[in-house]
Design a protein around this motif. Structure first.
Motif, PDB file in Angstrom:
ATOM      1  N   PRO A   1      42.893  48.844   4.135  1.00 20.32           N
ATOM      2  CA  PRO A   1      42.973  49.815   3.029  1.00 20.32           C
ATOM      3  C   PRO A   1      42.024  50.994   3.192  1.00 20.32           C
ATOM      4  O   PRO A   1      42.372  52.125   2.838  1.00 20.32           O
ATOM      5  CB  PRO A   1      42.621  48.976   1.792  1.00 20.32           C
ATOM      6  CG  PRO A   1      42.990  47.582   2.161  1.00 20.32           C
ATOM      7  CD  PRO A   1      42.658  47.479   3.623  1.00 20.32           C
ATOM      8  N   ALA A   2      40.815  50.748   3.706  1.00 24.35           N
ATOM      9  CA  ALA A   2      39.877  51.858   3.899  1.00 24.35           C
ATOM     10  C   ALA A   2      40.461  52.898   4.849  1.00 24.35           C
ATOM     11  O   ALA A   2      40.327  54.111   4.625  1.00 24.35           O
ATOM     12  CB  ALA A   2      38.553  51.333   4.446  1.00 24.35           C
TER      13      ALA A   2
ATOM     14  N   SER B   1      44.079  51.280 -11.742  1.00 26.96           N
ATOM     15  CA  SER B   1      45.131  50.921 -12.700  1.00 26.96           C
ATOM     16  C   SER B   1      46.228  50.080 -12.051  1.00 26.96           C
ATOM     17  O   SER B   1      46.709  49.107 -12.643  1.00 26.96           O
ATOM     18  CB  SER B   1      45.733  52.188 -13.314  1.00 26.96           C
ATOM     19  OG  SER B   1      46.290  53.030 -12.305  1.00 26.96           O
ATOM     20  N   SER B   2      46.630  50.435 -10.825  1.00 22.13           N
ATOM     21  CA  SER B   2      47.703  49.683 -10.168  1.00 22.13           C
ATOM     22  C   SER B   2      47.230  48.299  -9.727  1.00 22.13           C
ATOM     23  O   SER B   2      48.018  47.341  -9.740  1.00 22.13           O
ATOM     24  CB  SER B   2      48.227  50.467  -8.965  1.00 22.13           C
ATOM     25  OG  SER B   2      47.180  50.768  -8.049  1.00 22.13           O
TER      26      SER B   2
ATOM     27  N   TRP C   1      42.358  39.548  -3.904  1.00 21.93           N
ATOM     28  CA  TRP C   1      42.456  40.333  -2.681  1.00 21.93           C
ATOM     29  C   TRP C   1      43.872  40.908  -2.522  1.00 21.93           C
ATOM     30  O   TRP C   1      44.049  42.086  -2.184  1.00 21.93           O
ATOM     31  CB  TRP C   1      42.126  39.467  -1.468  1.00 21.93           C
ATOM     32  CG  TRP C   1      40.676  39.248  -1.205  1.00 21.93           C
ATOM     33  CD1 TRP C   1      40.024  38.050  -1.138  1.00 21.93           C
ATOM     34  CD2 TRP C   1      39.674  40.243  -0.948  1.00 21.93           C
ATOM     35  NE1 TRP C   1      38.689  38.224  -0.873  1.00 21.93           N
ATOM     36  CE2 TRP C   1      38.438  39.559  -0.748  1.00 21.93           C
ATOM     37  CE3 TRP C   1      39.690  41.636  -0.881  1.00 21.93           C
ATOM     38  CZ2 TRP C   1      37.255  40.234  -0.480  1.00 21.93           C
ATOM     39  CZ3 TRP C   1      38.507  42.313  -0.615  1.00 21.93           C
ATOM     40  CH2 TRP C   1      37.311  41.607  -0.422  1.00 21.93           C
ATOM     41  N   ALA C   2      44.882  40.076  -2.768  1.00 19.27           N
ATOM     42  CA  ALA C   2      46.274  40.516  -2.605  1.00 19.27           C
ATOM     43  C   ALA C   2      46.631  41.606  -3.615  1.00 19.27           C
ATOM     44  O   ALA C   2      47.382  42.546  -3.290  1.00 19.27           O
ATOM     45  CB  ALA C   2      47.220  39.329  -2.748  1.00 19.27           C
ATOM     46  N   SER C   3      46.123  41.498  -4.820  1.00 21.41           N
ATOM     47  CA  SER C   3      46.390  42.523  -5.835  1.00 21.41           C
ATOM     48  C   SER C   3      45.814  43.863  -5.410  1.00 21.41           C
ATOM     49  O   SER C   3      46.461  44.914  -5.531  1.00 21.41           O
ATOM     50  CB  SER C   3      45.789  42.101  -7.181  1.00 21.41           C
ATOM     51  OG  SER C   3      46.377  40.908  -7.653  1.00 21.41           O
ATOM     52  N   TRP C   4      44.582  43.837  -4.904  1.00 25.98           N
ATOM     53  CA  TRP C   4      43.956  45.070  -4.408  1.00 25.98           C
ATOM     54  C   TRP C   4      44.734  45.645  -3.234  1.00 25.98           C
ATOM     55  O   TRP C   4      44.998  46.850  -3.182  1.00 25.98           O
ATOM     56  CB  TRP C   4      42.508  44.777  -4.004  1.00 25.98           C
ATOM     57  CG  TRP C   4      41.983  45.649  -2.913  1.00 25.98           C
ATOM     58  CD1 TRP C   4      41.768  45.304  -1.613  1.00 25.98           C
ATOM     59  CD2 TRP C   4      41.608  47.035  -3.019  1.00 25.98           C
ATOM     60  NE1 TRP C   4      41.278  46.364  -0.897  1.00 25.98           N
ATOM     61  CE2 TRP C   4      41.167  47.450  -1.736  1.00 25.98           C
ATOM     62  CE3 TRP C   4      41.601  47.954  -4.066  1.00 25.98           C
ATOM     63  CZ2 TRP C   4      40.740  48.743  -1.479  1.00 25.98           C
ATOM     64  CZ3 TRP C   4      41.167  49.254  -3.809  1.00 25.98           C
ATOM     65  CH2 TRP C   4      40.740  49.640  -2.530  1.00 25.98           C
ATOM     66  N   PHE C   5      45.119  44.798  -2.285  1.00 25.13           N
ATOM     67  CA  PHE C   5      45.781  45.280  -1.075  1.00 25.13           C
ATOM     68  C   PHE C   5      47.121  45.927  -1.414  1.00 25.13           C
ATOM     69  O   PHE C   5      47.431  47.020  -0.947  1.00 25.13           O
ATOM     70  CB  PHE C   5      45.978  44.126  -0.095  1.00 25.13           C
ATOM     71  CG  PHE C   5      46.385  44.576   1.287  1.00 25.13           C
ATOM     72  CD1 PHE C   5      45.438  44.738   2.281  1.00 25.13           C
ATOM     73  CD2 PHE C   5      47.711  44.834   1.595  1.00 25.13           C
ATOM     74  CE1 PHE C   5      45.806  45.155   3.552  1.00 25.13           C
ATOM     75  CE2 PHE C   5      48.089  45.253   2.849  1.00 25.13           C
ATOM     76  CZ  PHE C   5      47.139  45.411   3.841  1.00 25.13           C
ATOM     77  N   GLN C   6      47.941  45.239  -2.228  1.00 24.85           N
ATOM     78  CA  GLN C   6      49.262  45.780  -2.575  1.00 24.85           C
ATOM     79  C   GLN C   6      49.149  47.073  -3.378  1.00 24.85           C
ATOM     80  O   GLN C   6      49.943  48.003  -3.182  1.00 24.85           O
ATOM     81  CB  GLN C   6      50.070  44.747  -3.352  1.00 24.85           C
ATOM     82  CG  GLN C   6      51.038  43.947  -2.513  1.00 24.85           C
ATOM     83  CD  GLN C   6      50.368  43.201  -1.365  1.00 24.85           C
ATOM     84  OE1 GLN C   6      50.726  43.323  -0.209  1.00 24.85           O
ATOM     85  NE2 GLN C   6      49.359  42.402  -1.702  1.00 24.85           N
ATOM     86  N   ALA C   7      48.169  47.144  -4.282  1.00 26.92           N
ATOM     87  CA  ALA C   7      47.992  48.360  -5.071  1.00 26.92           C
ATOM     88  C   ALA C   7      47.596  49.536  -4.190  1.00 26.92           C
ATOM     89  O   ALA C   7      48.038  50.677  -4.401  1.00 26.92           O
ATOM     90  CB  ALA C   7      46.944  48.133  -6.152  1.00 26.92           C
ATOM     91  N   ALA C   8      46.776  49.266  -3.175  1.00 25.47           N
ATOM     92  CA  ALA C   8      46.307  50.340  -2.300  1.00 25.47           C
ATOM     93  C   ALA C   8      47.376  50.787  -1.308  1.00 25.47           C
ATOM     94  O   ALA C   8      47.504  51.978  -1.014  1.00 25.47           O
ATOM     95  CB  ALA C   8      45.059  49.885  -1.537  1.00 25.47           C
TER      96      ALA C   8
ATOM     97  N   ASN D   1      51.859  44.883   3.917  1.00 25.18           N
ATOM     98  CA  ASN D   1      51.910  43.974   2.772  1.00 25.18           C
ATOM     99  C   ASN D   1      51.304  42.631   3.154  1.00 25.18           C
ATOM    100  O   ASN D   1      51.337  42.219   4.315  1.00 25.18           O
ATOM    101  CB  ASN D   1      53.342  43.780   2.275  1.00 25.18           C
ATOM    102  CG  ASN D   1      54.266  43.192   3.329  1.00 25.18           C
ATOM    103  OD1 ASN D   1      54.778  43.905   4.191  1.00 25.18           O
ATOM    104  ND2 ASN D   1      54.481  41.889   3.258  1.00 25.18           N
ATOM    105  N   THR D   2      50.716  41.951   2.158  1.00 22.89           N
ATOM    106  CA  THR D   2      50.183  40.604   2.359  1.00 22.89           C
ATOM    107  C   THR D   2      50.879  39.589   1.468  1.00 22.89           C
ATOM    108  O   THR D   2      50.492  38.422   1.464  1.00 22.89           O
ATOM    109  CB  THR D   2      48.662  40.578   2.077  1.00 22.89           C
ATOM    110  OG1 THR D   2      48.409  41.050   0.757  1.00 22.89           O
ATOM    111  CG2 THR D   2      47.907  41.451   3.077  1.00 22.89           C
TER     112      THR D   2
END
Length: 444
Positions: free
Chosen positions: A198-199, A240-241, A266-273, A281-282
């Motif tokens: 994501p970074a 927000s996402s 972790w998955a919520s952060w990754f998918q939102a980013a 996708n994870t």
């Protein structure tokens, strides 16, 4: 009688048309290269090669064959080169090469570079292009070194280093190409993957003008208006996402429900980013609930930043649309933000871009529904993903026939070169010599 054009009055192509032809030419060369026998482990069709090349050059990430198993190391290297050239812009590389060899960069080249980098001025483009190269090399090298900590222990030095380099380039350029059939799902709870990938695509998605401000100025007070809007808009969308995805998918057994609660975060952060820009996708995207799919389509449509490696209508475009709407309801004749006033021409450009994008998506969905029988939401999801050059898919890509693939390829190409670029190319440049009296149209 043969007419000889002098150098001064020789016909020249418009910069947007030149860029379109360059990107189209790169896709053709990439298609031929991917069709070569050394590029694949098993034969692929011309349609497969053309779709992969188009997806790579437009840094989308939609695939019809598995990149890691169907393409050899040589073929994967071709895909990575196409991603790098398509993501950063061919004119950027051309100008850098000319300057490295001490060759003069003429005004025409500067015009092409101005279009490629979506700049309003042709000044300081060489400094910007050099800064872009520095940022790209540093980010991709650091990203590859960190990712190697995960891939090397699992795949060995040779394969692990290659996987680290490939995914670093793919992530920074917001391409979404992965060498694994399930993208990065097997590392859904790995902190290194969930922070590094994501970074990379967030930095690539902010845009080169933002990177230039951060690199040179390093002061919020002196940042440009564009940089301030991008940083605030990106942070707001990410937070927000992430929260919205976690709330809507927390108990869904097809996505977050089967994971331990730390991995769900972790998955919520990754998918939102990843949704607005990258396409990695994870979790299984095909198992998303309908409301989450709709949220993802909105995020993909918004996209990343201008002059970035991401697509969509851009974050600043969305912000200006919201500011214009707010100004209308407040009965204001102008838009003010951070002590600056936005010109009417910028607002009109935003409206034109949003309208053109919506019409393109609606038309493409309609055509796909004529040629391909499938779920409406999945087809719409695929189309928005192609337009925004995101690369997320709910499994529809591999089922498309030749006509469906052609539609998606066109949408990916337009999404990369930009509807506004095509609009400027097709629009007349001659000012009207006839004036008309004002009229009134009742709206709403």
């Amino acid at each position: 009688m043969i007419r000889v054009h002098s150098k001064r009055n020789a016909p020249r192509l418009a910069p947007p048309l030149v860029l379109i032809l360059i990107y189209a030419g790169l896709i053709i060369l990439g298609t031929i290269a991917l069709k070569l026998p050394p590029a694949t482990t098993s034969p692929v069709t011309w349609s497969d090669a053309a779709f992969t090349a188009t997806s790579a050059v437009t840094v989308t990430g939609l695939v019809v064959v598995d990149t890691g198993s169907i393409y050899s190391g040589f073929g994967q290297a071709i895909v990575m080169i196409l991603i790098q050239l398509g993501g950063l812009g061919l004119m950027t590389f051309a100008v850098l090469i000319l300057s490295m060899f001490g060759l003069p960069v003429g005004f025409t080249h500067r015009l092409y570079l101005k279009e490629d980098l979506n700049q309003t001025s042709a000044t300081d483009l060489l400094a910007l292009s050099r800064m872009i190269l520095k940022v790209v090399l540093v980010c991709e090298m650091v990203g590859a070194a960190i990712l190697a900590l995960v891939f090397v222990p699992e795949a060995g030095w040779r394969d692990g280093l290659w996987q680290a380099v490939f995914h670093s380039v793919s992530a920074f350029n917001n391409a979404g190409f992965a060498l694994f059939p399930d993208s990065l799902s097997q590392w859904a709870g790995n902190p290194i993957i969930n922070l590094t990938i994501p970074a990379l695509f967030i930095m690539g998605g902010l845009g080169f003008t933002v990177a230039s401000d951060i690199w040179r100025i390093r002061s919020w007070r002196h940042f440009s208006l564009h940089t301030k809007l991008m940083l605030i808009g990106t942070a707001a969308l990410l937070l927000s996402s992430t929260a919205a995805f976690a709330m809507m998918e927390w108990t869904n057994p097809g996505t977050l429900g089967s994971l331990a609660w730390p991995d769900r975060l972790w998955a919520s952060w990754f998918q939102a980013a990843t949704t607005r820009t990258a396409g990695f996708n994870t979790v299984e995207i095909g198992n998303l609930s309908d409301n989450t799919s709709l949220m993802f389509m909105i995020l993909m449509f918004i996209g990343a930043g201008s002059t970035s490696t991401g697509g969509g209508i851009k974050v600043t475009t969305f912000i200006v649309l919201m500011l214009a709407t707010l100004a209308f309801f407040k009965r204001r004749a102008s838009i003010h933000v951070f002590g600056r006033e936005l010109e009417l021409e910028q607002v009109m450009k935003v409206l034109a871009l949003a309208t053109t994008s919506i019409l393109l998506i609606i038309s493409s969905v309609f055509i796909l529904l004529l040629f391909h029988e499938g779920d409406f939401l999945s087809i719409a999801f695929e189309t928005v993903s192609a337009f925004a050059t995101v690369g997320m898919s709910q499994g529809t890509t591999g089922d498309l026939d030749t006509a469906g693939r052609a539609v998606i390829m066109v949408v990916m190409f337009i999404g990369r070169v930009g509807p506004i670029t095509l609009g400027f190319l097709l629009a007349t440049r001659k000012p009207s010599r006839i004036g008309y009296p004002s009229g009134t149209v009742y709206l709403g």
